[in-house]
Write an enzyme that holds these catalytic residues in place. Structure first.
Site, PDB file in Angstrom:
ATOM      1  N   ARG A   1       0.859  -1.192   0.000  1.00  0.00           N
ATOM      2  CA  ARG A   1       0.000   0.000   0.000  1.00  0.00           C
ATOM      3  C   ARG A   1       0.893   1.239   0.000  1.00  0.00           C
ATOM      4  O   ARG A   1       1.764   1.387   0.862  1.00  0.00           O
ATOM      5  CB  ARG A   1      -0.852  -0.045   1.264  1.00  0.00           C
ATOM      6  CG  ARG A   1      -1.507   1.263   1.646  1.00  0.00           C
ATOM      7  CD  ARG A   1      -2.928   1.319   1.270  1.00  0.00           C
ATOM      8  NE  ARG A   1      -3.499   2.583   1.719  1.00  0.00           N
ATOM      9  CZ  ARG A   1      -4.662   3.055   1.329  1.00  0.00           C
ATOM     10  NH1 ARG A   1      -5.397   2.389   0.481  1.00  0.00           N
ATOM     11  NH2 ARG A   1      -5.116   4.197   1.770  1.00  0.00           N
TER      12      ARG A   1
ATOM     13  N   HIS B   1      -5.215   2.139  -8.501  1.00  0.00           N
ATOM     14  CA  HIS B   1      -5.887   1.591  -7.315  1.00  0.00           C
ATOM     15  C   HIS B   1      -6.755   0.432  -7.829  1.00  0.00           C
ATOM     16  O   HIS B   1      -7.981   0.521  -7.868  1.00  0.00           O
ATOM     17  CB  HIS B   1      -6.726   2.692  -6.659  1.00  0.00           C
ATOM     18  CG  HIS B   1      -7.057   2.439  -5.216  1.00  0.00           C
ATOM     19  ND1 HIS B   1      -6.794   1.244  -4.568  1.00  0.00           N
ATOM     20  CD2 HIS B   1      -7.635   3.247  -4.281  1.00  0.00           C
ATOM     21  CE1 HIS B   1      -7.197   1.328  -3.315  1.00  0.00           C
ATOM     22  NE2 HIS B   1      -7.708   2.530  -3.109  1.00  0.00           N
TER      23      HIS B   1
ATOM     24  N   GLN C   1      -9.666  -1.233  -5.703  1.00  0.00           N
ATOM     25  CA  GLN C   1     -10.780  -0.305  -5.547  1.00  0.00           C
ATOM     26  C   GLN C   1     -11.681  -0.364  -6.787  1.00  0.00           C
ATOM     27  O   GLN C   1     -12.908  -0.482  -6.688  1.00  0.00           O
ATOM     28  CB  GLN C   1     -10.239   1.119  -5.362  1.00  0.00           C
ATOM     29  CG  GLN C   1     -11.316   2.171  -5.297  1.00  0.00           C
ATOM     30  CD  GLN C   1     -12.116   2.116  -4.013  1.00  0.00           C
ATOM     31  OE1 GLN C   1     -11.544   2.161  -2.941  1.00  0.00           O
ATOM     32  NE2 GLN C   1     -13.426   2.020  -4.102  1.00  0.00           N
TER      33      GLN C   1
ATOM     34  N   ASP D   1     -13.403  11.654  -6.579  1.00  0.00           N
ATOM     35  CA  ASP D   1     -12.446  11.304  -5.520  1.00  0.00           C
ATOM     36  C   ASP D   1     -11.950  12.610  -4.907  1.00  0.00           C
ATOM     37  O   ASP D   1     -12.175  13.699  -5.468  1.00  0.00           O
ATOM     38  CB  ASP D   1     -11.284  10.490  -6.130  1.00  0.00           C
ATOM     39  CG  ASP D   1     -10.367   9.880  -5.067  1.00  0.00           C
ATOM     40  OD1 ASP D   1     -10.708   9.925  -3.867  1.00  0.00           O
ATOM     41  OD2 ASP D   1      -9.295   9.366  -5.445  1.00  0.00           O
TER      42      ASP D   1
ATOM     43  N   CYS E   1     -14.737   6.692  -3.862  1.00  0.00           N
ATOM     44  CA  CYS E   1     -13.975   5.601  -3.230  1.00  0.00           C
ATOM     45  C   CYS E   1     -13.723   5.857  -1.752  1.00  0.00           C
ATOM     46  O   CYS E   1     -13.387   4.935  -1.023  1.00  0.00           O
ATOM     47  CB  CYS E   1     -12.679   5.362  -3.980  1.00  0.00           C
ATOM     48  SG  CYS E   1     -11.688   6.838  -4.175  1.00  0.00           S
TER      49      CYS E   1
ATOM     50  N   ARG F   1     -15.411  -3.760  -0.992  1.00  0.00           N
ATOM     51  CA  ARG F   1     -13.950  -3.927  -0.900  1.00  0.00           C
ATOM     52  C   ARG F   1     -13.624  -5.258  -0.196  1.00  0.00           C
ATOM     53  O   ARG F   1     -12.666  -5.945  -0.545  1.00  0.00           O
ATOM     54  CB  ARG F   1     -13.310  -2.768  -0.115  1.00  0.00           C
ATOM     55  CG  ARG F   1     -13.433  -1.382  -0.739  1.00  0.00           C
ATOM     56  CD  ARG F   1     -12.589  -1.223  -1.979  1.00  0.00           C
ATOM     57  NE  ARG F   1     -11.208  -1.631  -1.814  1.00  0.00           N
ATOM     58  CZ  ARG F   1     -10.231  -0.867  -1.302  1.00  0.00           C
ATOM     59  NH1 ARG F   1     -10.485   0.367  -0.937  1.00  0.00           N
ATOM     60  NH2 ARG F   1      -8.998  -1.315  -1.189  1.00  0.00           N
TER      61      ARG F   1
END
Ligand code: CP
Length: 313
Positions: A116, A143, A146, A233, A272, A300
């Site tokens: 990450r 991502h 996601q 986002d 997200c 998720r």
């Protein structure tokens, strides 16, 4: 290809999950069908113990709520174990090489690693030296989990992916990049409205155009016209410095009720998260009836389980 005409095999050709650009449309569908299966089992209290005796390293370079909790809970539900490793508590933060770290994690019996907030160049090095699957839990460029999870959410809500249109409004960031690749691979049109200077990289746009309809514009109305999904986002991503000039340039790209009114009447709103109400999205939108942001966040969990089940041997 229409996902509803696809017959899943519940296996993928991919060895790692780095960028959606690397996946075939078939592999994208496999991830979505497997997430659907895990969600169905979860809802009736069944969890396949596919990670029994497996341990996953969660090597995180920044803070997280959804990614961390959904991985930790997902691994528990699949009867596996995990080691949470904040990057700044490892020797990586003191200059140890990625090669030494990647080789050693495999030697200790770790079955997969989730990275990450590592630079994409470092992720490539992990893959080069790792004998176990590497999963990108967010990077500067993408991502992927996601967006796979988001495609699953759209499929659940709309019943199809084929010929839908997603409009992304705001910063042309890692999420926008993955949406371009994800939508184009599953035959969804995507339009991205963002100011000059904050557009997704040309290489990603051109790659997406090889598979589907990708429009990049600075005109919000053009992007949102006929959209089934409106997505945004945060304006300032986690590793960026707070940038007032960027916020000013993006200010008119806020998703408001007026923007939603330009989309189809049954359009849904996605984000997200984490979200900043009043900045990239109006509270009336994210907390309104068209918002499906909590379904996104919930999914998720099921997509992370799908990714581990498909990649861990
Ligand atoms: N969307 C997302 O990656 O959330 P977190 O930053 O909370 O993990």
């Amino acid at each position: 290809m229409d996902i509803n005409k696809y017959s899943p095999k519940f296996k993928v050709n991919a060895k790692h999950l780095l960028h959606i650009a690397d996946l075939s449309a078939e592999d994208v569908f496999e991830f979505l069908y497997t997430a659907k299966l895990f969600k169905k089992k979860f809802k009736v209290g069944e969890n396949a113990p596919v990670l029994r005796d497996k341990t996953v390293a969660l090597l995180f370079g920044n803070v997280s709520t959804r990614t961390r909790v959904s991985f930790e809970m997902g691994i528990r539900q699949l009867k596996g174990d995990y080691i949470f490793l904040p990057k700044n508590e490892t020797q990586l933060s003191r200059g140890e090489s990625i090669k030494d770290t990647a080789v050693m994690l495999g030697r200790y019996g770790i079955s997969a690693m989730v990275l990450r907030a590592f630079p994409d160049e470092e992720i490539k090095q992990f893959v080069q030296w790792s004998e176990i699957p590497v999963i990108n839990g967010i990077s500067d460029l993408s991502h992927p989990l996601q967006v796979l999870s988001d495609l699953f959410t759209v499929w659940e809500v709309k019943g199809r992916l084929d010929d839908l249109k997603l409009a992304y409004i705001g910063d042309g960031n890692n999420v926008a990049n993955s949406l371009i690749m994800g939508c184009s691979k599953v035959n969804m049109d995507i339009a991205v409205a963002c100011p000059h200077g904050y557009r997704p990289p040309r290489t990603i746009v051109e790659r997406g155009m090889q598979y589907g309809n990708v429009l990049i514009t600075d005109d919000i109305a053009e992007a949102v016209h006929g959209a089934d999904v409106v997505y945004t986002d945060v304006f300032i991503s986690m590793n960026d410095e707070d940038d007032e000039s960027k916020k000013r340039k993006l200010a008119r790209y806020r998703v408001t009720p007026e923007v939603m009114a330009l989309a189809k009447p049954d359009a849904v709103f996605m984000h997200c998260m984490p979200a900043h109400r009043g900045e990239e999205v109006a509270a009336e939108v994210i907390d309104g009836p068209s918002s499906i942001v909590y379904d996104q966040a919930e999914n998720r969990l099921h997509m992370n389980k799908a990714a581990l089940a498909l990649l861990v041997k």
